[in-house]
Scaffold this motif. Structure first.
Motif, mmCIF file in Angstrom:
data_model
loop_
_atom_site.group_PDB
_atom_site.id
_atom_site.type_symbol
_atom_site.label_atom_id
_atom_site.label_comp_id
_atom_site.label_asym_id
_atom_site.label_seq_id
_atom_site.Cartn_x
_atom_site.Cartn_y
_atom_site.Cartn_z
ATOM 1 N N ALA A 78 -0.835 19.210 -48.253
ATOM 2 C CA ALA A 78 -0.269 18.177 -47.381
ATOM 3 C C ALA A 78 -0.821 16.842 -47.879
ATOM 4 N N HIS A 79 -0.116 15.749 -47.587
ATOM 5 C CA HIS A 79 -0.603 14.470 -48.109
ATOM 6 C C HIS A 79 -0.221 13.279 -47.248
ATOM 7 N N TYR A 80 -0.974 12.231 -47.474
ATOM 8 C CA TYR A 80 -0.754 10.917 -46.872
ATOM 9 C C TYR A 80 0.639 10.411 -47.250
ATOM 10 N N ASP A 81 1.309 9.731 -46.339
ATOM 11 C CA ASP A 81 2.575 9.034 -46.601
ATOM 12 C C ASP A 81 3.679 9.985 -47.068
ATOM 13 N N CYS A 82 3.774 11.142 -46.424
ATOM 14 C CA CYS A 82 4.770 12.149 -46.808
ATOM 15 C C CYS A 82 6.125 11.819 -46.187
ATOM 16 N N ALA A 83 7.130 11.636 -47.032
ATOM 17 C CA ALA A 83 8.480 11.347 -46.548
ATOM 18 C C ALA A 83 9.135 12.579 -45.928
ATOM 19 N N GLY A 84 8.758 13.767 -46.417
ATOM 20 C CA GLY A 84 9.339 15.005 -45.913
ATOM 21 C C GLY A 84 8.738 15.470 -44.587
ATOM 22 N N ASN A 85 7.564 14.953 -44.260
ATOM 23 C CA ASN A 85 6.885 15.276 -43.002
ATOM 24 C C ASN A 85 6.170 14.001 -42.543
ATOM 25 N N PRO A 86 6.956 13.009 -42.072
ATOM 26 C CA PRO A 86 6.401 11.681 -41.780
ATOM 27 C C PRO A 86 5.674 11.602 -40.437
ATOM 28 N N VAL A 87 4.511 12.242 -40.396
ATOM 29 C CA VAL A 87 3.683 12.241 -39.182
ATOM 30 C C VAL A 87 2.268 11.792 -39.542
ATOM 31 N N ASP A 88 1.430 11.597 -38.530
ATOM 32 C CA ASP A 88 0.059 11.142 -38.778
ATOM 33 C C ASP A 88 -0.786 12.254 -39.408
ATOM 34 N N LYS A 89 -1.967 11.860 -39.877
ATOM 35 C CA LYS A 89 -2.847 12.801 -40.575
ATOM 36 C C LYS A 89 -3.207 13.994 -39.694
ATOM 37 N N GLU A 90 -3.500 13.745 -38.435
ATOM 38 C CA GLU A 90 -3.897 14.830 -37.529
ATOM 39 C C GLU A 90 -2.802 15.900 -37.443
ATOM 40 N N THR A 91 -1.558 15.462 -37.336
ATOM 41 C CA THR A 91 -0.435 16.405 -37.257
ATOM 42 C C THR A 91 -0.230 17.096 -38.594
ATOM 43 N N GLN A 92 -0.379 16.345 -39.682
ATOM 44 C CA GLN A 92 -0.272 16.935 -41.024
ATOM 45 C C GLN A 92 -1.288 18.073 -41.183
ATOM 46 N N ILE A 93 -2.522 17.829 -40.768
ATOM 47 C CA ILE A 93 -3.582 18.835 -40.906
ATOM 48 C C ILE A 93 -3.275 20.037 -40.021
ATOM 49 N N LYS A 94 -2.780 19.797 -38.811
ATOM 50 C CA LYS A 94 -2.396 20.891 -37.918
ATOM 51 C C LYS A 94 -1.316 21.748 -38.591
ATOM 52 N N HIS A 95 -0.311 21.090 -39.170
ATOM 53 C CA HIS A 95 0.738 21.821 -39.893
ATOM 54 C C HIS A 95 0.151 22.567 -41.091
ATOM 55 N N LEU A 96 -0.762 21.925 -41.793
ATOM 56 C CA LEU A 96 -1.376 22.532 -42.975
ATOM 57 C C LEU A 96 -2.110 23.824 -42.609
ATOM 58 N N LEU A 97 -2.896 23.793 -41.561
ATOM 59 C CA LEU A 97 -3.647 24.985 -41.153
ATOM 60 C C LEU A 97 -2.703 26.109 -40.731
ATOM 61 N N ALA A 98 -1.627 25.763 -40.033
ATOM 62 C CA ALA A 98 -0.635 26.771 -39.644
ATOM 63 C C ALA A 98 0.090 27.318 -40.876
ATOM 64 N N ALA A 99 0.365 26.447 -41.842
ATOM 65 C CA ALA A 99 1.038 26.871 -43.079
ATOM 66 C C ALA A 99 0.155 27.825 -43.879
ATOM 67 N N VAL A 100 -1.138 27.540 -43.943
ATOM 68 C CA VAL A 100 -2.082 28.433 -44.636
ATOM 69 C C VAL A 100 -2.046 29.813 -43.976
ATOM 70 N N LYS A 101 -2.020 29.833 -42.649
ATOM 71 C CA LYS A 101 -1.936 31.098 -41.913
ATOM 72 C C LYS A 101 -0.659 31.859 -42.282
#
Length: 128
Positions: A78-101
């Motif tokens: 996941a990364h900063y300034d993502c056009a495909g998932n334009p949300v804040d870092k906290e939400t990005q990390i939440k998505h990232l942890l769920a994606a890893v699962k």
């Protein structure tokens, strides 16, 4: 290529994050090559749409990396300034942890890690 070590990276299609992720995985995990599986905002796809055609396509491409290149590591990015998932870092990390699962649930014989690429294009491992 005999004996070459591979990893798979489920990464955003954003060109800014490709090289930092490859360099990080080569340096930290000692791999020779990184199979890049790209989608816009893959952490969101794998967190929210686990049974979608896009998630299935990602899984099939990871499976090729595992079965043909014998990758023993799968990085979800996941990364900063993502056009495909334009949300804040906290939400990005939440998505990232769920994606890893989600990726772990696929049952491949490989370690699965989460990576965050920040606004300076530095890569950080995220532990859930």
């Amino acid at each position: 290529m005999n004996g070459a070590k591979f990893a798979a990276a489920v990464n955003c299609m954003d060109g800014r994050v490709q090289v930092p992720v490859i360099n990080f995985l080569k340096k930290k995990y000692g791999v020779d090559y990184v199979d890049m599986i790209t989608e816009p905002g893959p952490n969101k796809i794998l967190a929210e749409d686990r049974n979608s055609a896009a998630a299935d396509s990602i899984r099939k491409r990871v499976e090729i990396s595992i079965s043909k290149h014998f990758s023993k590591l799968i990085a979800v990015v996941a990364h900063y300034d993502c056009a495909g998932n334009p949300v804040d870092k906290e939400t990005q990390i939440k998505h990232l942890l769920a994606a890893v699962k989600t990726v772990k649930s696929w049952g491949f014989n490989a370690d699965v890690i989460g990576l965050w690429v920040d606004d300076k294009w530095q890569v950080h491992e995220v532990i859930g």
